[in-house]
Scaffold this active site. Sequence first.
Site, PDB file in Angstrom:
ATOM      1  N   ASN A  28     -11.232   1.220  -2.493  1.00  0.00           N
ATOM      2  CA  ASN A  28     -10.963   1.719  -1.147  1.00  0.00           C
ATOM      3  C   ASN A  28     -12.268   1.907  -0.368  1.00  0.00           C
ATOM      4  O   ASN A  28     -13.320   2.060  -0.971  1.00  0.00           O
ATOM      5  CB  ASN A  28     -10.207   3.058  -1.225  1.00  0.00           C
ATOM      6  CG  ASN A  28      -8.744   2.871  -1.570  1.00  0.00           C
ATOM      7  OD1 ASN A  28      -8.109   1.939  -1.113  1.00  0.00           O
ATOM      8  ND2 ASN A  28      -8.211   3.757  -2.397  1.00  0.00           N
ATOM      9  N   CYS A  70      -2.685  -2.150  -4.156  1.00  0.00           N
ATOM     10  CA  CYS A  70      -2.480  -0.705  -4.127  1.00  0.00           C
ATOM     11  C   CYS A  70      -1.077  -0.427  -4.642  1.00  0.00           C
ATOM     12  O   CYS A  70      -0.154  -1.206  -4.400  1.00  0.00           O
ATOM     13  CB  CYS A  70      -2.640  -0.185  -2.698  1.00  0.00           C
ATOM     14  SG  CYS A  70      -2.290   1.569  -2.479  1.00  0.00           S
ATOM     15  N   HIS A  71      -0.894   0.686  -5.340  1.00  0.00           N
ATOM     16  CA  HIS A  71       0.405   0.989  -5.929  1.00  0.00           C
ATOM     17  C   HIS A  71       1.295   1.842  -5.038  1.00  0.00           C
ATOM     18  O   HIS A  71       2.350   2.289  -5.466  1.00  0.00           O
ATOM     19  CB  HIS A  71       0.218   1.691  -7.282  1.00  0.00           C
ATOM     20  CG  HIS A  71      -0.748   2.835  -7.240  1.00  0.00           C
ATOM     21  ND1 HIS A  71      -1.782   2.956  -8.137  1.00  0.00           N
ATOM     22  CD2 HIS A  71      -0.847   3.899  -6.418  1.00  0.00           C
ATOM     23  CE1 HIS A  71      -2.464   4.050  -7.874  1.00  0.00           C
ATOM     24  NE2 HIS A  71      -1.902   4.636  -6.837  1.00  0.00           N
ATOM     25  N   HIS A  76      -1.754   2.221   2.938  1.00  0.00           N
ATOM     26  CA  HIS A  76      -1.593   3.672   3.037  1.00  0.00           C
ATOM     27  C   HIS A  76      -0.880   4.097   4.328  1.00  0.00           C
ATOM     28  O   HIS A  76      -0.701   5.290   4.560  1.00  0.00           O
ATOM     29  CB  HIS A  76      -2.936   4.412   2.929  1.00  0.00           C
ATOM     30  CG  HIS A  76      -3.532   4.358   1.565  1.00  0.00           C
ATOM     31  ND1 HIS A  76      -4.789   4.864   1.284  1.00  0.00           N
ATOM     32  CD2 HIS A  76      -3.075   3.860   0.397  1.00  0.00           C
ATOM     33  CE1 HIS A  76      -5.068   4.677   0.004  1.00  0.00           C
ATOM     34  NE2 HIS A  76      -4.034   4.061  -0.547  1.00  0.00           N
ATOM     35  N   ARG A 100       2.484  25.004   7.154  1.00  0.00           N
ATOM     36  CA  ARG A 100       3.881  24.562   7.128  1.00  0.00           C
ATOM     37  C   ARG A 100       4.078  23.393   6.172  1.00  0.00           C
ATOM     38  O   ARG A 100       5.068  23.335   5.437  1.00  0.00           O
ATOM     39  CB  ARG A 100       4.327  24.155   8.541  1.00  0.00           C
ATOM     40  CG  ARG A 100       5.757  23.610   8.601  1.00  0.00           C
ATOM     41  CD  ARG A 100       6.185  23.321  10.028  1.00  0.00           C
ATOM     42  NE  ARG A 100       5.613  22.107  10.563  1.00  0.00           N
ATOM     43  CZ  ARG A 100       6.185  20.905  10.513  1.00  0.00           C
ATOM     44  NH1 ARG A 100       7.365  20.761   9.931  1.00  0.00           N
ATOM     45  NH2 ARG A 100       5.604  19.847  11.057  1.00  0.00           N
TER      46      ARG A 100
END
Length: 436
Positions: free
Chosen positions: A149, A171-172, A201, A268
């Site tokens: 990355n 990428c997984h 991503h 939150r």
Amino acid sequence: MTHPKIVFIGAGSVVFTQGLLADLFAFPELRNAHIALHDIDAERLATAEAAARYIARERGADARVTAHADRRESLAGADFVINIVQVGMGESTRTDFDVPARHGVRQTIGDTLGIGGVFRALRTFPFLKRLGEDIAELCPDAWLLNYTNPMAMNVQYLTEATGLTKVVGLCHSVYWTMRDLAELVGVPYEEITYRAAGVNHQAWVLRFEHRGADLYPRLDELIASDEQLRRRVRVDMYRRLGYYPTETSEHSSEYVPWYLHHDSEIERLRLPVGAYLGIVDENVAEYHRTRDALAAGDPLTVEGTMEYAPQIIHSMVTGTPRTVYGNVPNRGLIDNLPAHGVVEVPCLVDAAGIRPIRAGALPPQLAALNRTYLSMNDLVVRAALDDEPRHIRHAAMTDPATAATLTVEQIWRLCDDMVRAHADLLQPSLRVTLAD
């Protein structure tokens, strides 16, 4: 290709190397491969070699395992090159968090976008250029399978700076997102049909079905009935954008301006600001445990990881067709994203290689976010290719989370501090400060 040569660049990432080897040796057709390991850290290289030999024995593989301090020696005659290098290791990652934090910038992972992603890329690019040149000379027909990355920036740089065409970023996140979603809605993963596309991503689940029936309504019911599910960034994004993102909440929060800048949203949505440094420390501890176990002759517990690289290699060696998700230059794969950007799409793999599947146009709200992501990527790549340090600052100004937090002058001062901190790892033309 009866005895494929598979080269691991950065094999000292021992835990990840172990998982990939376990996956490779799970295929009988790959148990006689030549596994060539390279790392610049002698101790880590020796540990990786011992681990590889152990896994080969445990899996009944008749693999040839060689270890090389010299990268060029490892690459000669390679069929596949797996890049898992992390330039600067944990020390640089800590810098990527600590310096921005002093300026008030919050990060959760820091390896894809944001200030962390920018400088992770810039310190990786010089290495990628050398690697690409070596591959072009020593094994020009090899496929480069990149795990390092920031994925999209690195693949774009590799293709533009080196001219290599057999490059795919792996990428997984899509795979594990779909495993998790299947479990959440109570359907076996093997029975779901899905399609995703976007950028690494920040891709999107465009289709999610079981025997022809849309599973999104079932997911909506679960979210409506479960307050804790609603306290996840990716669920919050899904509720507002209409399509589920393919990366974790920690990652996803960094690529948009809505969350990390607000204390109330951090609470939150339970965002673990800076917690990734604990994962870095645990990775080092896991390496030490593996090293010590091998030295003592103790057994290792090595599990398969279901990563794409072993599946790709098996498909190319045997001709077995598969679909995986890969990161490749767009070039018309997604209509409403820039052609030069690197996108994540399904890819067909067999003996002929890797062929990306055209995804068409994304829903406009998804393309809008992806375009901002790719604009930032392009500025980072342009900084390196054009020797233009101002583009580092332009990239940071374009980054959603950074721009939501700092003024323009503060962004430039942060970039100066990061340049000073990483100077020895950057190409010389980028080692300049500009804010003063």
